[in-house]
Every structure is written in structure tokens, then in C-alpha cells.
Design an enzyme around this catalytic site. Structure first.
Site, PDB file in Angstrom:
ATOM      1  N   THR A  50       0.819  -1.216   0.000  1.00 32.46           N
ATOM      2  CA  THR A  50       0.000   0.000   0.000  1.00 32.46           C
ATOM      3  C   THR A  50       0.852   1.265   0.000  1.00 32.46           C
ATOM      4  O   THR A  50       0.320   2.373  -0.039  1.00 32.46           O
ATOM      5  CB  THR A  50      -0.900   0.035   1.259  1.00 32.46           C
ATOM      6  OG1 THR A  50      -0.058  -0.183   2.410  1.00 32.46           O
ATOM      7  CG2 THR A  50      -1.972  -1.034   1.210  1.00 32.46           C
ATOM      8  N   GLY A  51       2.180   1.133   0.068  1.00 35.99           N
ATOM      9  CA  GLY A  51       3.057   2.301   0.180  1.00 35.99           C
ATOM     10  C   GLY A  51       3.388   2.920  -1.166  1.00 35.99           C
ATOM     11  O   GLY A  51       3.021   2.397  -2.229  1.00 35.99           O
ATOM     12  N   SER A  72      -3.765  -1.834   7.064  1.00 34.39           N
ATOM     13  CA  SER A  72      -4.372  -1.904   5.729  1.00 34.39           C
ATOM     14  C   SER A  72      -4.919  -3.286   5.397  1.00 34.39           C
ATOM     15  O   SER A  72      -5.508  -3.474   4.324  1.00 34.39           O
ATOM     16  CB  SER A  72      -3.348  -1.524   4.654  1.00 34.39           C
ATOM     17  OG  SER A  72      -2.945  -0.198   4.823  1.00 34.39           O
ATOM     18  N   CYS A 100      17.789   5.025  -3.710  1.00 32.72           N
ATOM     19  CA  CYS A 100      17.418   5.628  -5.000  1.00 32.72           C
ATOM     20  C   CYS A 100      18.488   6.594  -5.540  1.00 32.72           C
ATOM     21  O   CYS A 100      18.798   6.590  -6.741  1.00 32.72           O
ATOM     22  CB  CYS A 100      16.083   6.358  -4.873  1.00 32.72           C
ATOM     23  SG  CYS A 100      15.929   7.305  -3.353  1.00 32.72           S
ATOM     24  N   LYS A 121      24.802   6.620   2.940  1.00 29.49           N
ATOM     25  CA  LYS A 121      24.351   5.518   2.065  1.00 29.49           C
ATOM     26  C   LYS A 121      24.939   5.701   0.673  1.00 29.49           C
ATOM     27  O   LYS A 121      25.462   4.765   0.074  1.00 29.49           O
ATOM     28  CB  LYS A 121      22.818   5.500   1.972  1.00 29.49           C
ATOM     29  CG  LYS A 121      22.111   4.951   3.188  1.00 29.49           C
ATOM     30  CD  LYS A 121      20.593   5.147   3.035  1.00 29.49           C
ATOM     31  CE  LYS A 121      19.864   4.854   4.334  1.00 29.49           C
ATOM     32  NZ  LYS A 121      18.440   5.226   4.273  1.00 29.49           N
ATOM     33  N   HIS A 174      14.309  12.494  -8.638  1.00 24.89           N
ATOM     34  CA  HIS A 174      15.501  13.027  -7.966  1.00 24.89           C
ATOM     35  C   HIS A 174      16.466  13.575  -9.023  1.00 24.89           C
ATOM     36  O   HIS A 174      16.663  12.951 -10.087  1.00 24.89           O
ATOM     37  CB  HIS A 174      16.238  11.915  -7.207  1.00 24.89           C
ATOM     38  CG  HIS A 174      15.572  11.477  -5.928  1.00 24.89           C
ATOM     39  ND1 HIS A 174      14.408  12.021  -5.440  1.00 24.89           N
ATOM     40  CD2 HIS A 174      15.949  10.533  -5.028  1.00 24.89           C
ATOM     41  CE1 HIS A 174      14.098  11.421  -4.295  1.00 24.89           C
ATOM     42  NE2 HIS A 174      15.013  10.514  -4.031  1.00 24.89           N
TER      43      HIS A 174
HETATM   44  P1  NAP Z   1       5.175   4.406   2.703  1.00 22.12           P
HETATM   45  O1  NAP Z   1       4.524   5.066   1.570  1.00 22.12           O
HETATM   46  O2  NAP Z   1       5.095   5.009   4.059  1.00 22.12           O
HETATM   47  O3  NAP Z   1       4.629   2.871   2.799  1.00 22.12           O
HETATM   48  C1  NAP Z   1       5.017   2.002   3.818  1.00 22.12           C
HETATM   49  C2  NAP Z   1       4.486   0.602   3.531  1.00 22.12           C
HETATM   50  O4  NAP Z   1       4.989  -0.297   4.520  1.00 22.12           O
HETATM   51  C3  NAP Z   1       2.971   0.524   3.584  1.00 22.12           C
HETATM   52  O5  NAP Z   1       2.521  -0.435   2.654  1.00 22.12           O
HETATM   53  C4  NAP Z   1       2.735   0.020   5.001  1.00 22.12           C
HETATM   54  O6  NAP Z   1       1.502  -0.651   5.161  1.00 22.12           O
HETATM   55  C5  NAP Z   1       3.871  -0.968   5.120  1.00 22.12           C
HETATM   56  N1  NAP Z   1       4.141  -1.293   6.510  1.00 22.12           N
HETATM   57  C6  NAP Z   1       4.355  -0.421   7.530  1.00 22.12           C
HETATM   58  N2  NAP Z   1       4.504  -1.107   8.680  1.00 22.12           N
HETATM   59  C7  NAP Z   1       4.392  -2.413   8.367  1.00 22.12           C
HETATM   60  C8  NAP Z   1       4.427  -3.619   9.125  1.00 22.12           C
HETATM   61  N3  NAP Z   1       4.629  -3.607  10.446  1.00 22.12           N
HETATM   62  N4  NAP Z   1       4.275  -4.797   8.466  1.00 22.12           N
HETATM   63  C9  NAP Z   1       4.059  -4.818   7.147  1.00 22.12           C
HETATM   64  N5  NAP Z   1       3.985  -3.712   6.376  1.00 22.12           N
HETATM   65  C10 NAP Z   1       4.161  -2.531   6.982  1.00 22.12           C
HETATM   66  O7  NAP Z   1       6.725   4.207   2.450  1.00 22.12           O
HETATM   67  P2  NAP Z   1       7.485   3.999   1.050  1.00 22.12           P
HETATM   68  O8  NAP Z   1       7.925   5.311   0.523  1.00 22.12           O
HETATM   69  O9  NAP Z   1       6.701   3.100   0.156  1.00 22.12           O
HETATM   70  O10 NAP Z   1       8.800   3.287   1.554  1.00 22.12           O
HETATM   71  C11 NAP Z   1       8.741   2.036   2.198  1.00 22.12           C
HETATM   72  C12 NAP Z   1      10.173   1.569   2.464  1.00 22.12           C
HETATM   73  O11 NAP Z   1      10.818   1.353   1.211  1.00 22.12           O
HETATM   74  C13 NAP Z   1      11.047   2.617   3.186  1.00 22.12           C
HETATM   75  O12 NAP Z   1      10.925   2.510   4.591  1.00 22.12           O
HETATM   76  C14 NAP Z   1      12.407   2.270   2.712  1.00 22.12           C
HETATM   77  O13 NAP Z   1      12.978   1.272   3.529  1.00 22.12           O
HETATM   78  C15 NAP Z   1      12.166   1.726   1.315  1.00 22.12           C
HETATM   79  N6  NAP Z   1      12.469   2.771   0.303  1.00 22.12           N
HETATM   80  C16 NAP Z   1      13.539   2.597  -0.454  1.00 22.12           C
HETATM   81  C17 NAP Z   1      13.888   3.552  -1.357  1.00 22.12           C
HETATM   82  C18 NAP Z   1      15.126   3.421  -2.139  1.00 22.12           C
HETATM   83  O14 NAP Z   1      15.837   4.386  -2.188  1.00 22.12           O
HETATM   84  N7  NAP Z   1      15.402   2.296  -2.760  1.00 22.12           N
HETATM   85  C19 NAP Z   1      13.108   4.685  -1.540  1.00 22.12           C
HETATM   86  C20 NAP Z   1      11.990   4.836  -0.767  1.00 22.12           C
HETATM   87  C21 NAP Z   1      11.677   3.858   0.155  1.00 22.12           C
HETATM   88  P3  NAP Z   1       0.191   0.066   5.819  1.00 22.12           P
HETATM   89  O15 NAP Z   1      -0.625   0.581   4.664  1.00 22.12           O
HETATM   90  O16 NAP Z   1      -0.482  -1.046   6.510  1.00 22.12           O
HETATM   91  O17 NAP Z   1       0.677   1.135   6.735  1.00 22.12           O
HETATM   92  O1  3JN Z   2      14.450  10.127   0.988  1.00 21.75           O
HETATM   93  C1  3JN Z   2      14.666   9.602  -0.104  1.00 21.75           C
HETATM   94  O2  3JN Z   2      14.598  10.259  -1.154  1.00 21.75           O
HETATM   95  C2  3JN Z   2      15.031   8.176  -0.194  1.00 21.75           C
HETATM   96  C3  3JN Z   2      14.691   7.464   1.056  1.00 21.75           C
HETATM   97  C4  3JN Z   2      14.928   6.193   1.244  1.00 21.75           C
HETATM   98  C5  3JN Z   2      14.627   5.542   2.489  1.00 21.75           C
HETATM   99  C6  3JN Z   2      13.627   6.042   3.322  1.00 21.75           C
HETATM  100  C7  3JN Z   2      13.367   5.426   4.535  1.00 21.75           C
HETATM  101  C8  3JN Z   2      14.093   4.341   4.951  1.00 21.75           C
HETATM  102  C9  3JN Z   2      15.341   4.417   2.885  1.00 21.75           C
HETATM  103  C10 3JN Z   2      16.348   3.834   1.958  1.00 21.75           C
HETATM  104  O3  3JN Z   2      15.934   3.104   1.078  1.00 21.75           O
HETATM  105  O4  3JN Z   2      17.534   4.076   2.096  1.00 21.75           O
HETATM  106  C11 3JN Z   2      15.085   3.837   4.115  1.00 21.75           C
HETATM  107  C12 3JN Z   2      15.861   2.665   4.596  1.00 21.75           C
HETATM  108  O5  3JN Z   2      15.468   1.542   4.294  1.00 21.75           O
HETATM  109  O6  3JN Z   2      16.844   2.862   5.277  1.00 21.75           O
END
Ligand code: NAP
Ligand code: 3JN
Length: 354
Positions: free
Chosen positions: A15-16, A44, A132, A223, A252
Site C-alpha cells: 500500500t506504500g 491496511s 534511489c 548511504k 531526484h
Molecule cells: P510508505 O509510503 O510510508 O509505505 C510504507 C508501507 O509499509 C505501507 O505499505 C505500510 O503498510 C507498510 N508497513 C508499515 N509497517 C508495516 C508492518 N509492520 N508490516 C508490514 N507492512 C508494513 O513508504 P514507502 O515510501 O513506500 O517506503 C517504504 C520503504 O521502502 C522505506 O521505509 C524504505 O525502507 C524503502 N524505500 C527505499 C527507497 C530506495 O531508495 N530504494 C526509496 C523509498 C523507500 P500500511 O498501509 O499497513 O501502513
Molecule cells: O528520501 C529519499 O529520497 C530516499 C529514502 C529512502 C529511504 C527512506 C526510509 C528508509 C530508505 C532507503 O531506502 O535508504 C530507508 C531505509 O530503508 O533505510
């Protein structure tokens, strides 16, 4: 998309902001899916979502959710990956993890297919998807490293709010409307949801992404520094980063200064090299004001490069401008590409094939 043959795919964090892009990318790329399991937190669970005309119910992610799953794409935060990633592996799934939980673990490959696809051969069940900001930079630097060597990188980023999740996108939208209407804003999320202070992002620039490390750099900056060295197999590379949040929804941008290891190379040589490089779209024509901008890159899995020019003092030094969709190539797109590479390289075990 759902086929008789193919793989049972789970999306954790469905859902994120990233998870939704993962689902869209799987469909767009016609990923061979036999069964799709969508997981989130209890908040969710029970929600219905339509994927390619088929209704799916979101389920709460638990260890047993991974029974029969072949590939699990995780983007629900690092603590969920640490808790449930190994559980998914125990159930026979291969995990592609979008969080920082395993990125610097020496037993976990950190992969951008255009750069180090071969590292997938060493996986132990979990493959890490880089940050990213790192991904788009290494895609642009790798062809240069291969041909001319690479000694130093100094990057400044201009990052979209979607990197901080769905709530940060809403915060930008609400603040922008409020300020235009002359209302007061009360920042609640950015720069970092759990930090002490929150600042206005609309009509502003915030030089903080993630919390601060003791060395004065933020974790986002560290990172970029550490992940770049690992992905490019260049532990001695000099890398420095300054990461800044801008009031842009998606995409970005990065100003990258780099020094190569070869004399006599021109900006023209680099443009010729990058115009045919994998995953790159060269948009570099100052006479016609052609350069990459986030608004034009949204929805693409490519990395857009422009403004390539020589440094005016350092003969081996160059500057370039690199833009990409942070939710696609920076997250969901790269994760799905990793899953496609695993299939292409025959790295999904026979017993998991249906
Ligand atoms: P987001 O929009 O806040 O979505 C968070 C997602 O995680 C939602 O689906 C949420 O579900 C779920 N979640 C939260 N707590 C949970 C739990 N206890 N068990 C299972 N699911 C849970 O965040 P996002 O931007 O999609 O980012 C999510 C994660 O992806 C970040 O924390 C980061 O680690 C990673 N990320 C990586 C990059 C990258 O640079 N590669 C970029 C952005 C994010 P609900 O709907 O139930 O709350
Ligand atoms: O802020 C951004 O533009 C990228 C954010 C990435 C991010 C956000 C929350 C947690 C990360 C990531 O992928 O490095 C994390 C995390 O998993 O540490």
C-alpha cells in the site's frame, strides 16, 4: 498478467508509495506471475485493490505469509525486512529488499543490473536494492568507470518528497495549497518523520535527508558514499555527498562532479559514450536548452543525463546532471529488474519454478 505458469510473487508494503509502483511495474513489464500476494501492516489488511482487473485483498504480513512464495519484493521499512526477510527465505522465497537493512552486509549482493548484475550469482536468498540516489548515479558513472577509470565523485542531490513516503507527498500538497491561500502551515513530517524538528518543504529547500550521523553527514549521504563503493567494487573511490530535499513530488536530480583516471578525454567523448550506454537517455544540447528535468522523467525507468562539461581547472574533472524517477529506477523499477535478471540468469531454483 496472472498466468498458469510463472512465479508466486509477494509484495511487502503493497500500500506504500514504493509498493504501489512495484505492482504497476510488474504489470507494465508483464512479469510472469502465477499468483500475487499483497502484504502490509494490520492497518491496511482487508483493503481491496484491483490489479489488472482482478480484485486482491491486502493481507497482514506474517512469517507464514511466505508459504509457496517464489519472489518477495520488500518495501515496508528496514525493521520489517530484518524480521520477515529471513522468514521468507526459510520458506524458499528469494527476497529483493528495497530497504537499507541488508545493503552493507558482506553476504548480501547490492545490485543495479546495468552495473553489477553478475553479483547476483553470490546471493544467499536476499538481494538488496540500493538507495534511489545511489542507483541513478552509478548507472551514469559505470560506463565512464569502465572506459576511463574513476578516482573521485562529489555529488549534490535535489531529491523529491516521494522518497520520504506517501505521507510526505501529502504534506507537500497540503502545505502548497495552504501557503497559496495565505494560511499558516504546521510541518509534521519532513525532513524526517521521527526527528525533533519539522520544517516547511513547500517553496523551500531542506539540506537534511534522514538523520545525522556523528560525522556531520546524514545517513542518506553515507548511504550514497558506502553503497557506491560496494556496487562499483571500488573500495578506494573518493566519494562525498550532500543531500537536499526539494518541493518536487517525484524525480531526484543530482549534480555530479567526478574525476577520471585517463588524460585527454573531452566532454564530447563522454557524451558519445553515454548516448549508447545501458539504461541511460542522454539529453544534452545546451544550444537548444535540452537537459533532463524531473517533470519530464516521471514514469520512465531510465536515467537521464545532461549538462556534461569539463571542469575549468581540473583536466580529468567533469560535471554532469543526472535525473531519474526515484520510485521507479530508484526503487520499484530496479527491484523488478533484479527479479527479471534472476530469471534470466537461471538463479531462481528449479523447485521454485511452477
Ligand atoms: P510508505 O509510503 O510510508 O509505505 C510504507 C508501507 O509499509 C505501507 O505499505 C505500510 O503498510 C507498510 N508497513 C508499515 N509497517 C508495516 C508492518 N509492520 N508490516 C508490514 N507492512 C508494513 O513508504 P514507502 O515510501 O513506500 O517506503 C517504504 C520503504 O521502502 C522505506 O521505509 C524504505 O525502507 C524503502 N524505500 C527505499 C527507497 C530506495 O531508495 N530504494 C526509496 C523509498 C523507500 P500500511 O498501509 O499497513 O501502513
Ligand atoms: O528520501 C529519499 O529520497 C530516499 C529514502 C529512502 C529511504 C527512506 C526510509 C528508509 C530508505 C532507503 O531506502 O535508504 C530507508 C531505509 O530503508 O533505510
Amino acid at each position: 498478467m496472472i498466468q498458469q505458469k510463472g512465479y508466486h510473487v509477494a509484495v511487502v508494503g503493497a500500500t506504500g508509495a514504493v509498493g504501489q509502483q512495484m505492482i504497476k511495474t510488474l504489470i507494465k513489464e508483464k512479469f510472469p506471475i502465477k499468483q500475487l500476494t499483497l502484504l502490509s501492516s494490520a492497518r491496511s489488511a482487508g483493503k481491496k485493490v484491483e490489479v489488472n482487473g482482478v480484485e486482491h485483498t491486502i493481507q497482514e504480513a506474517k512469517p507464514e505469509s511466505f508459504a509457496g512464495v517464489d519472489i518477495a519484493l520488500f518495501s515496508a521499512g528496514g525493521s520489517i525486512s530484518k524480521e520477515l526477510g529471513p522468514e521468507a527465505v526459510k520458506h524458499g522465497a528469494i527476497v529483493v529488499d528495497n530497504t537499507s537493512a541488508f545493503r552493507m552486509d558482506i553476504n548480501t549482493p547490492l545490485v543495479v543490473p546495468e552495473v553489477n548484475e553478475q553479483d547476483l550469482h553470490t546471493h544467499n536468498g536476499i538481494i538488496a536494492n540500493p538507495n534511489c540516489s545511489t542507483i541513478q548515479m552509478v548507472v551514469a558513472l559505470e560506463p565512464i568507470r569502465q572506459k576511463y577509470g574513476l578516482k573521485k565523485v562529489i555529488v549534490s542531490t535535489y531529491q523529491a518528497v516521494s522518497g520520504a513516503g506517501a505521507v510526505a507527498i501529502e504534506e507537500l500538497q497540503e502545505q502548497t495549497k495552504a501557503i497559496i491561500s495565505g494560511e499558516k502551515v504546521e510541518p509534521k513530517i519532513l525532513p524526517v518523520k521521527g526527528d525533533k524538528n519539522h520544517y516547511q518543504i513547500a517553496f523551500n529547500a531542506i539540506p537534511q535527508i534522514d538523520k545525522f550521523d556523528e560525522n556531520g553527514y546524514t545517513f542518506e549521504e553515507m548511504k550514497m558514499i558506502n553503497e557506491t563503493k560496494k556496487i562499483m567494487h571500488l573500495p578506494e573511490l573518493h566519494v562525498s555527498a550532500t543531500c537536499v530535499r526539494l518541493p518536487v513530488a517525484v524525480g531526484h536530480s543530482e549534480s555530479v562532479y567526478f574525476e577520471i583516471d585517463t588524460d585527454g578525454v573531452s566532454a564530447h567523448d563522454l557524451k558519445e559514450l553515454l548516448k549508447d550506454a545501458p539504461g541511460i537517455v542522454l539529453q544534452d544540447d545546451p544550444d537548444n536548452q535540452l537537459y533532463p528535468m524531473p517533470a519530464n522523467c516521471v514514469g520512465s525507468n531510465d536515467v537521464f543525463v545532461g549538462r556534461i562539461r569539463n571542469d575549468l581547472n581540473e583536466t580529468r574533472g567533469f560535471h554532469m546532471w543526472v535525473v531519474s524517477d526515484n520510485l521507479l529506477k530508484g526503487a520499484a523499477g530496479n527491484s523488478v529488474q533484479i527479479a527479471e535478471s534472476l530469471i534470466k540468469l537461471g538463479l531462481i531454483k528449479e523447485k521454485e519454478k511452477q
